[in-house]
Design a protein around this motif. Structure first.
Motif, PDB file in Angstrom:
ATOM      1  N   LEU A  76     -14.721  18.979  64.415  1.00 20.87           N
ATOM      2  CA  LEU A  76     -15.120  19.251  63.033  1.00 20.87           C
ATOM      3  C   LEU A  76     -14.172  18.616  62.029  1.00 20.87           C
ATOM      4  CD1 LEU A  76     -15.954  23.050  63.332  1.00 20.87           C
ATOM      5  CD2 LEU A  76     -17.590  21.187  63.029  1.00 20.87           C
ATOM      6  N   PRO A  77     -14.690  18.047  60.969  1.00 25.55           N
ATOM      7  CA  PRO A  77     -13.817  17.620  59.874  1.00 25.55           C
ATOM      8  C   PRO A  77     -13.277  18.836  59.137  1.00 25.55           C
ATOM      9  CG  PRO A  77     -16.118  17.345  59.253  1.00 25.55           C
ATOM     10  CD  PRO A  77     -16.114  17.763  60.690  1.00 25.55           C
ATOM     11  N   ILE A  78     -12.033  18.738  58.662  1.00 30.25           N
ATOM     12  CA  ILE A  78     -11.390  19.821  57.932  1.00 30.25           C
ATOM     13  C   ILE A  78     -11.143  19.366  56.494  1.00 30.25           C
ATOM     14  CG2 ILE A  78      -9.382  21.336  57.799  1.00 30.25           C
ATOM     15  CD1 ILE A  78      -8.956  20.858  60.792  1.00 30.25           C
ATOM     16  N   TYR A  79     -11.575  20.171  55.536  1.00 33.87           N
ATOM     17  CA  TYR A  79     -11.426  19.869  54.119  1.00 33.87           C
ATOM     18  C   TYR A  79     -10.387  20.803  53.507  1.00 33.87           C
ATOM     19  CZ  TYR A  79     -15.742  17.111  54.348  1.00 33.87           C
ATOM     20  OH  TYR A  79     -16.688  16.179  54.653  1.00 33.87           O
ATOM     21  N   ALA A  80      -9.381  20.208  52.853  1.00 33.35           N
ATOM     22  CA  ALA A  80      -8.352  20.985  52.152  1.00 33.35           C
ATOM     23  C   ALA A  80      -7.680  20.069  51.146  1.00 33.35           C
ATOM     24  CB  ALA A  80      -7.322  21.535  53.137  1.00 33.35           C
ATOM     25  N   ASN A  81      -7.006  20.655  50.162  1.00 35.60           N
ATOM     26  CA  ASN A  81      -6.286  19.802  49.213  1.00 35.60           C
ATOM     27  C   ASN A  81      -4.998  19.272  49.845  1.00 35.60           C
ATOM     28  OD1 ASN A  81      -4.173  21.796  48.656  1.00 35.60           O
ATOM     29  ND2 ASN A  81      -5.702  22.864  47.413  1.00 35.60           N
ATOM     30  N   GLU A  82      -4.405  18.277  49.214  1.00 37.85           N
ATOM     31  CA  GLU A  82      -3.246  17.586  49.801  1.00 37.85           C
ATOM     32  C   GLU A  82      -2.066  18.526  50.018  1.00 37.85           C
ATOM     33  OE1 GLU A  82      -2.141  14.966  51.863  1.00 37.85           O
ATOM     34  OE2 GLU A  82      -3.336  13.762  50.457  1.00 37.85           O
ATOM     35  N   ALA A  83      -1.817  19.408  49.051  1.00 30.84           N
ATOM     36  CA  ALA A  83      -0.687  20.329  49.190  1.00 30.84           C
ATOM     37  C   ALA A  83      -0.886  21.287  50.363  1.00 30.84           C
ATOM     38  CB  ALA A  83      -0.490  21.113  47.891  1.00 30.84           C
ATOM     39  N   THR A  84      -2.101  21.738  50.547  1.00 30.30           N
ATOM     40  CA  THR A  84      -2.385  22.631  51.675  1.00 30.30           C
ATOM     41  C   THR A  84      -2.244  21.884  52.990  1.00 30.30           C
ATOM     42  OG1 THR A  84      -3.840  24.017  50.333  1.00 30.30           O
ATOM     43  CG2 THR A  84      -4.123  24.131  52.712  1.00 30.30           C
ATOM     44  N   TRP A  85      -2.705  20.652  53.041  1.00 33.17           N
ATOM     45  CA  TRP A  85      -2.503  19.840  54.252  1.00 33.17           C
ATOM     46  C   TRP A  85      -1.016  19.743  54.570  1.00 33.17           C
ATOM     47  CZ3 TRP A  85      -5.335  18.814  58.139  1.00 33.17           C
ATOM     48  CH2 TRP A  85      -6.721  18.629  58.018  1.00 33.17           C
ATOM     49  N   GLY A  86      -0.204  19.458  53.566  1.00 37.67           N
ATOM     50  CA  GLY A  86       1.223  19.331  53.803  1.00 37.67           C
ATOM     51  C   GLY A  86       1.846  20.613  54.316  1.00 37.67           C
ATOM     52  N   ALA A  87       1.365  21.758  53.810  1.00 38.87           N
ATOM     53  CA  ALA A  87       1.940  23.046  54.199  1.00 38.87           C
ATOM     54  C   ALA A  87       1.465  23.517  55.566  1.00 38.87           C
ATOM     55  CB  ALA A  87       1.592  24.092  53.146  1.00 38.87           C
ATOM     56  N   MET A  88       0.285  23.080  55.999  1.00 39.30           N
ATOM     57  CA  MET A  88      -0.251  23.630  57.247  1.00 39.30           C
ATOM     58  C   MET A  88      -0.201  22.667  58.430  1.00 39.30           C
ATOM     59  SD  MET A  88      -4.405  23.706  56.712  1.00 39.30           S
ATOM     60  CE  MET A  88      -5.392  22.195  56.616  1.00 39.30           C
ATOM     61  N   GLU A  89       0.167  21.418  58.195  1.00 37.87           N
ATOM     62  CA  GLU A  89       0.093  20.425  59.269  1.00 37.87           C
ATOM     63  C   GLU A  89       0.862  20.835  60.515  1.00 37.87           C
ATOM     64  OE1 GLU A  89      -0.845  15.976  57.735  1.00 37.87           O
ATOM     65  OE2 GLU A  89       1.074  16.802  57.075  1.00 37.87           O
ATOM     66  N   ARG A  90       2.069  21.360  60.345  1.00 37.27           N
ATOM     67  CA  ARG A  90       2.866  21.711  61.526  1.00 37.27           C
ATOM     68  C   ARG A  90       2.322  22.933  62.253  1.00 37.27           C
ATOM     69  NH1 ARG A  90       7.037  25.607  60.443  1.00 37.27           N
ATOM     70  NH2 ARG A  90       7.002  26.341  58.280  1.00 37.27           N
ATOM     71  N   HIS A  91       1.417  23.669  61.615  1.00 33.63           N
ATOM     72  CA  HIS A  91       0.858  24.866  62.237  1.00 33.63           C
ATOM     73  C   HIS A  91      -0.459  24.591  62.965  1.00 33.63           C
ATOM     74  CE1 HIS A  91       3.829  27.302  60.150  1.00 33.63           C
ATOM     75  NE2 HIS A  91       3.470  26.733  59.005  1.00 33.63           N
ATOM     76  N   VAL A  92      -1.159  23.550  62.578  1.00 32.33           N
ATOM     77  CA  VAL A  92      -2.495  23.323  63.147  1.00 32.33           C
ATOM     78  C   VAL A  92      -2.512  22.245  64.221  1.00 32.33           C
ATOM     79  CG1 VAL A  92      -3.609  24.114  61.037  1.00 32.33           C
ATOM     80  CG2 VAL A  92      -3.192  21.663  61.358  1.00 32.33           C
ATOM     81  N   GLY A  93      -1.387  21.567  64.429  1.00 29.04           N
ATOM     82  CA  GLY A  93      -1.351  20.537  65.456  1.00 29.04           C
ATOM     83  C   GLY A  93      -2.009  19.248  65.008  1.00 29.04           C
ATOM     84  N   LYS A  94      -2.197  18.335  65.943  1.00 28.13           N
ATOM     85  CA  LYS A  94      -2.705  17.000  65.620  1.00 28.13           C
ATOM     86  C   LYS A  94      -4.174  17.058  65.212  1.00 28.13           C
ATOM     87  CE  LYS A  94      -3.415  12.366  67.549  1.00 28.13           C
ATOM     88  NZ  LYS A  94      -3.071  11.732  66.263  1.00 28.13           N
ATOM     89  N   ILE A  95      -4.455  16.499  64.059  1.00 26.33           N
ATOM     90  CA  ILE A  95      -5.823  16.351  63.573  1.00 26.33           C
ATOM     91  C   ILE A  95      -6.069  14.868  63.352  1.00 26.33           C
ATOM     92  CG2 ILE A  95      -7.468  16.924  61.745  1.00 26.33           C
ATOM     93  CD1 ILE A  95      -6.576  19.363  63.360  1.00 26.33           C
ATOM     94  N   ASP A  96      -7.096  14.327  63.981  1.00 26.36           N
ATOM     95  CA  ASP A  96      -7.403  12.905  63.834  1.00 26.36           C
ATOM     96  C   ASP A  96      -7.612  12.556  62.360  1.00 26.36           C
ATOM     97  OD1 ASP A  96      -7.256  12.584  66.555  1.00 26.36           O
ATOM     98  OD2 ASP A  96      -9.428  12.676  66.873  1.00 26.36           O
ATOM     99  N   ALA A  97      -7.223  11.347  62.012  1.00 30.95           N
ATOM    100  CA  ALA A  97      -7.267  10.923  60.614  1.00 30.95           C
ATOM    101  C   ALA A  97      -8.665  11.040  60.017  1.00 30.95           C
ATOM    102  CB  ALA A  97      -6.752   9.491  60.488  1.00 30.95           C
TER     103      ALA A  97
END
Length: 268
Positions: A76-97
């Motif tokens: 599934l594609p994941i939609y979020a704003n840039e700041a939220t992506w930055g804050a959650m990236e280390r918690h959600v693991g690898k997400i394809d570009a």
């Protein structure tokens, strides 16, 4: 056509809501384990491969706990704003570009025939948002995890056919509760959570002839009761001259451990 939705779970133990307009079906937040999300979805006859996208409100664990695993499993594609992506990236693991989609706060996305717009809320997260979903003039708004009802939030969610609105705590229960004072102060602050009284006062300004139902959401297990939240909100509405016949009563429950029934919302 209108919208169908179910609040899969709501509260500090995990959050998730499904919205379907017949063209697109999306999940907002995945705050329980991927396995538990699938169990709750199955109760409503939905399976991961039927979803088209995942939208994120903010990075707190009760909103993203199962996000990475669930999204990867179902591609599934994941939609979020840039700041939220930055804050959650280390918690959600690898997400394809190609699955990492940025939707900036305030943007409107035409997702098939489903229109999605995010709006800023006040909470102690990187850049938290709520969402409105519109199909052929039918509007559903999700507004939880907000410390206060700002004018921007009111402007975004007024004239909704259905509101899913935070009614997190009874203030006196919270003040007398077991939490340490710094936690209580956070919850009571402008970047915390909306109380029953604050929810009721907000609804006095938000309810219009168009509003069909309001779901009280994100109730605290320690410092609230659904009957108390419903009573408090209803009393405030009545104090402001807003009365409903029992059969027309617009307030509805959400649950921390089971999904609400499917609700179909159509234009009047």
């Amino acid at each position: 056509m209108g919208l169908w939705f179910t609040v899969l779970a709501s509260g500090s133990t995990g959050n998730g809501t499904i919205i379907n307009n017949g063209d697109k079906m999306v999940l907002v937040d995945a705050g329980l384990s991927a396995k538990k999300m699938e169990e709750l979805m199955k109760e409503r006859g939905v399976f991961g491969h039927q979803l088209d996208a995942l939208f994120v409100t903010h990075e707190h664990s009760d909103h993203i706990k199962g996000l990475g695993a669930f999204a990867r499993k179902h591609e599934l594609p994941i939609y979020a704003n840039e700041a939220t992506w930055g804050a959650m990236e280390r918690h959600v693991g690898k997400i394809d570009a190609d699955k990492r989609i940025v939707i900036e706060t305030g943007d409107t996305l035409n997702f098939g025939s489903l229109q999605v717009q995010s709006f800023p809320i006040s909470h102690d997260a990187a850049e938290p948002v709520g969402y409105t979903f519109v199909d052929q003039g039918v509007k559903l708004s999700l507004a939880t995890d907000l410390g206060y009802m700002s004018d921007k939030v009111k402007q975004a969610i007024i004239d909704s056919d259905v509101l899913v609105l935070e009614s997190n705590h009874d203030t006196e229960m919270l003040r007398m509760g077991r939490y340490p004072w710094n936690t209580k102060r956070r919850i009571l602050s402008d970047v915390g959570h909306l109380s029953n009284v604050a929810a009721g006062e907000a609804l006095c300004e938000l309810l219009t002839d168009r509003t069909k139902r309001v779901y009280l959401a994100h109730l605290s297990l320690d410092h609230n009761l659904m009957d108390l939240a419903m009573l408090t909100v209803n009393n405030i509405l009545e104090d402001h001259g807003i009365f409903f016949k029992k059969e027309d009563f617009p307030l509805r429950h959400t649950y921390h451990d089971k999904p609400t029934p499917w609700d179909e919302v159509k234009k009047k």
